[in-house]
Scaffold this motif. Structure first.
Motif, PDB file in Angstrom:
ATOM      1  N   LYS A   1       0.264  12.636   2.151  1.00 50.66           N
ATOM      2  CA  LYS A   1       0.088  12.785   0.710  1.00 50.66           C
ATOM      3  C   LYS A   1       1.418  13.173   0.082  1.00 50.66           C
ATOM      4  O   LYS A   1       1.924  14.269   0.333  1.00 50.66           O
ATOM      5  CB  LYS A   1      -0.956  13.854   0.401  1.00 50.66           C
ATOM      6  CG  LYS A   1      -2.356  13.526   0.888  1.00 50.66           C
ATOM      7  CD  LYS A   1      -3.323  14.639   0.513  1.00 50.66           C
ATOM      8  CE  LYS A   1      -4.729  14.347   0.981  1.00 50.66           C
ATOM      9  NZ  LYS A   1      -5.670  15.441   0.625  1.00 50.66           N
TER      10      LYS A   1
ATOM     11  N   GLN B   1       0.823  -1.196   0.000  1.00 47.95           N
ATOM     12  CA  GLN B   1       0.000   0.000   0.000  1.00 47.95           C
ATOM     13  C   GLN B   1       0.863   1.255   0.000  1.00 47.95           C
ATOM     14  O   GLN B   1       1.708   1.437   0.860  1.00 47.95           O
ATOM     15  CB  GLN B   1      -0.892   0.007   1.232  1.00 47.95           C
ATOM     16  CG  GLN B   1      -1.785   1.234   1.320  1.00 47.95           C
ATOM     17  CD  GLN B   1      -2.580   1.239   2.597  1.00 47.95           C
ATOM     18  OE1 GLN B   1      -3.140   0.229   2.982  1.00 47.95           O
ATOM     19  NE2 GLN B   1      -2.607   2.381   3.270  1.00 47.95           N
TER      20      GLN B   1
ATOM     21  N   TYR C   1      -0.639   4.440  -0.347  1.00 47.19           N
ATOM     22  CA  TYR C   1      -1.596   5.535  -0.249  1.00 47.19           C
ATOM     23  C   TYR C   1      -2.337   5.435   1.085  1.00 47.19           C
ATOM     24  O   TYR C   1      -2.276   4.417   1.773  1.00 47.19           O
ATOM     25  CB  TYR C   1      -2.598   5.487  -1.408  1.00 47.19           C
ATOM     26  CG  TYR C   1      -3.308   4.150  -1.504  1.00 47.19           C
ATOM     27  CD1 TYR C   1      -4.485   3.905  -0.796  1.00 47.19           C
ATOM     28  CD2 TYR C   1      -2.799   3.119  -2.294  1.00 47.19           C
ATOM     29  CE1 TYR C   1      -5.126   2.678  -0.869  1.00 47.19           C
ATOM     30  CE2 TYR C   1      -3.432   1.895  -2.366  1.00 47.19           C
ATOM     31  CZ  TYR C   1      -4.606   1.685  -1.660  1.00 47.19           C
ATOM     32  OH  TYR C   1      -5.230   0.460  -1.729  1.00 47.19           O
ATOM     33  N   ASN C   2      -3.047   6.492   1.444  1.00 47.90           N
ATOM     34  CA  ASN C   2      -3.803   6.508   2.693  1.00 47.90           C
ATOM     35  C   ASN C   2      -5.063   5.674   2.576  1.00 47.90           C
ATOM     36  O   ASN C   2      -5.670   5.608   1.507  1.00 47.90           O
ATOM     37  CB  ASN C   2      -4.229   7.944   3.042  1.00 47.90           C
ATOM     38  CG  ASN C   2      -3.062   8.795   3.473  1.00 47.90           C
ATOM     39  OD1 ASN C   2      -2.652   8.729   4.614  1.00 47.90           O
ATOM     40  ND2 ASN C   2      -2.524   9.587   2.554  1.00 47.90           N
TER      41      ASN C   2
ATOM     42  N   LYS D   1       2.985  13.633  -3.574  1.00 50.80           N
ATOM     43  CA  LYS D   1       2.565  13.708  -4.968  1.00 50.80           C
ATOM     44  C   LYS D   1       3.727  14.069  -5.881  1.00 50.80           C
ATOM     45  O   LYS D   1       4.568  14.901  -5.536  1.00 50.80           O
ATOM     46  CB  LYS D   1       1.454  14.745  -5.125  1.00 50.80           C
ATOM     47  CG  LYS D   1       0.194  14.410  -4.338  1.00 50.80           C
ATOM     48  CD  LYS D   1      -0.894  15.431  -4.588  1.00 50.80           C
ATOM     49  CE  LYS D   1      -2.163  15.064  -3.850  1.00 50.80           C
ATOM     50  NZ  LYS D   1      -3.256  16.033  -4.110  1.00 50.80           N
TER      51      LYS D   1
ATOM     52  N   PHE E   1       7.272   7.324   0.878  1.00 53.91           N
ATOM     53  CA  PHE E   1       5.999   6.935   1.482  1.00 53.91           C
ATOM     54  C   PHE E   1       6.171   5.714   2.380  1.00 53.91           C
ATOM     55  O   PHE E   1       5.651   5.680   3.506  1.00 53.91           O
ATOM     56  CB  PHE E   1       4.954   6.642   0.402  1.00 53.91           C
ATOM     57  CG  PHE E   1       3.564   6.505   0.954  1.00 53.91           C
ATOM     58  CD1 PHE E   1       2.688   7.574   0.935  1.00 53.91           C
ATOM     59  CD2 PHE E   1       3.139   5.312   1.540  1.00 53.91           C
ATOM     60  CE1 PHE E   1       1.415   7.461   1.484  1.00 53.91           C
ATOM     61  CE2 PHE E   1       1.872   5.192   2.091  1.00 53.91           C
ATOM     62  CZ  PHE E   1       1.003   6.277   2.056  1.00 53.91           C
TER      63      PHE E   1
ATOM     64  N   ASN F   1       7.747   6.838  -3.854  1.00 51.85           N
ATOM     65  CA  ASN F   1       7.311   5.584  -3.252  1.00 51.85           C
ATOM     66  C   ASN F   1       8.190   5.186  -2.062  1.00 51.85           C
ATOM     67  O   ASN F   1       7.696   4.712  -1.034  1.00 51.85           O
ATOM     68  CB  ASN F   1       7.305   4.473  -4.295  1.00 51.85           C
ATOM     69  CG  ASN F   1       6.228   4.682  -5.353  1.00 51.85           C
ATOM     70  OD1 ASN F   1       5.309   5.491  -5.166  1.00 51.85           O
ATOM     71  ND2 ASN F   1       6.337   3.981  -6.465  1.00 51.85           N
TER      72      ASN F   1
END
Length: 354
Positions: free
Chosen positions: A108, A2, A4-5, A110, A45, A42
């Motif tokens: 987030k 995963q 993303y949130n 981006k 994150f 990535n």
């Protein structure tokens, strides 16, 4: 894996409250060549999500622009990770003046074309030929010099609630608008004046200073670390504070109080006020200044029309929004025609032309 949130703002806020741990609000930026922004994004994150970092981060081939919230007990691990990245080793971190554990509720990261939307073609000038960085003490000295032109590189809704004394505050909605406007109106002072710029954390001045040197300005200076770093320096060194009002910030806090001065007005009743709110109607979401009295009277809405809409059942509100984009007013940042005390447009350079 995963990347993303998967939690809503409400769910994340509940977890933060339950944890009961102090969080630090931090911002930083760095211009650097990033060959694969997507891969870099990535990796960030994965690492930052594991450290419970939240925030809004932009990554591009030209670098990174980050505003985030870090659990205080994870700060050392976070800093160690930054230092493990060659171009981020010992990067200056702007730590917020006023902390709020709920300043960010999602992570987030981006990938963008640029880390700040400046509308410039970087191939046409040397982006590394920047202005002189100055600390708070030197900045205070410079802005007292009669040969200095002090320019706020932020947008009108930011400077409306706070700015440095005697600063030119361009009446613009976006950073890209201000660049050519300032260059045009100061064209007669490229050699005889010292152009001194400031912004929230310094990133806008990085590009702007190089752009103005390219445009022929001979003496270009920028406040190192922006307003956030300035406030920390004057407090640490006992210097005079020349900033009046509040510093607009791009997180849930929306601002940090720097001085007790309230220099703005409620856009609905005209009374002194300097707190921004987003209209509670999700189809509007206009950012504007609203006093406590109007906030209560208008239910956090910018108009009676929006007030009527939020009283409808959520399903009906959703149906009304279906197929509709955001109102154009959302981009006006407090300049919607139905706000009787919105900031009026004015020629901010008249004093220089006299």
């Amino acid at each position: 894996m995963q990347l993303y949130n998967n939690l809503s703002n409400e769910e994340r806020a509940a977890l933060i409250a339950e944890a009961g741990k102090e969080r630090l609000t931090i911002s930083f930026y760095k211009y650097a060549k990033i060959g694969n922004p997507e891969l870099f994004r990535n990796n960030l994150f994965i690492k930052w999500n594991a450290l419970d970092v939240l925030g809004r981060i932009y990554v591009a081939t030209e670098g990174i622009n980050a505003q985030l919230s870090v659990p205080a007990d994870h700060f050392k691990a976070f800093k160690k990770h930054l230092d493990s990245i060659s171009f981020l080793e010992n990067v200056r971190l702007n730590i917020a003046i006023e902390h709020d554990n709920f300043s960010f509720l999602k992570l987030k990261i981006k990938v963008r074309n640029k880390i700040v939307a400046d509308g410039l073609n970087d191939d046409t000038f040397d982006v590394t030929n920047k202005g002189v960085h100055v600390n708070a003490k030197k900045f205070n000295e410079l802005i007292e010099d009669p040969n200095t032109v002090l320019v706020d590189m932020r947008n009108h809704y930011e400077s409306e609630i706070g700015h440095f004394k005697n600063a030119i505050t361009p009446d613009v909605d976006t950073f890209r608008e201000s660049l050519d406007l300032i260059e045009e109106d100061l064209r007669e002072h490229k050699e005889d004046k010292k152009l001194v710029m400031y912004c929230t954390g310094g990133i806008r001045c990085e590009k702007a200073s190089a752009y103005y040197k390219h445009k022929g300005f001979k003496n270009v200076f920028q406040l190192e670390g922006g307003i956030i770093n300035y406030v920390r320096q004057i407090e640490a060194e006992g210097l005079e504070n020349k900033f009046i009002g509040k510093n607009f910030v791009f997180d849930e806090r929306r601002s940090e109080r720097i001085s007790d001065d309230v220099i703005a007005n409620c856009h609905q009743c005209g009374e002194p006020a300097d707190l921004h709110t987003n209209c509670a109607n999700e189809a509007c979401h206009l950012l504007f200044i609203q006093c406590d009295s109007c906030k209560s009277k208008m239910d956090n809405c910018c108009s009676t029309n929006c007030q009527e809409i939020i009283k409808l059942p959520y399903k009906e509100q959703k149906e009304l929004r279906k197929g509709q984009g955001n109102s154009n007013d959302i981009f006006k940042k407090g300049r919607a025609d139905h706000l009787p005390y919105k900031k009026d447009l004015r020629n901010i350079f008249e004093t220089l032309k006299k």
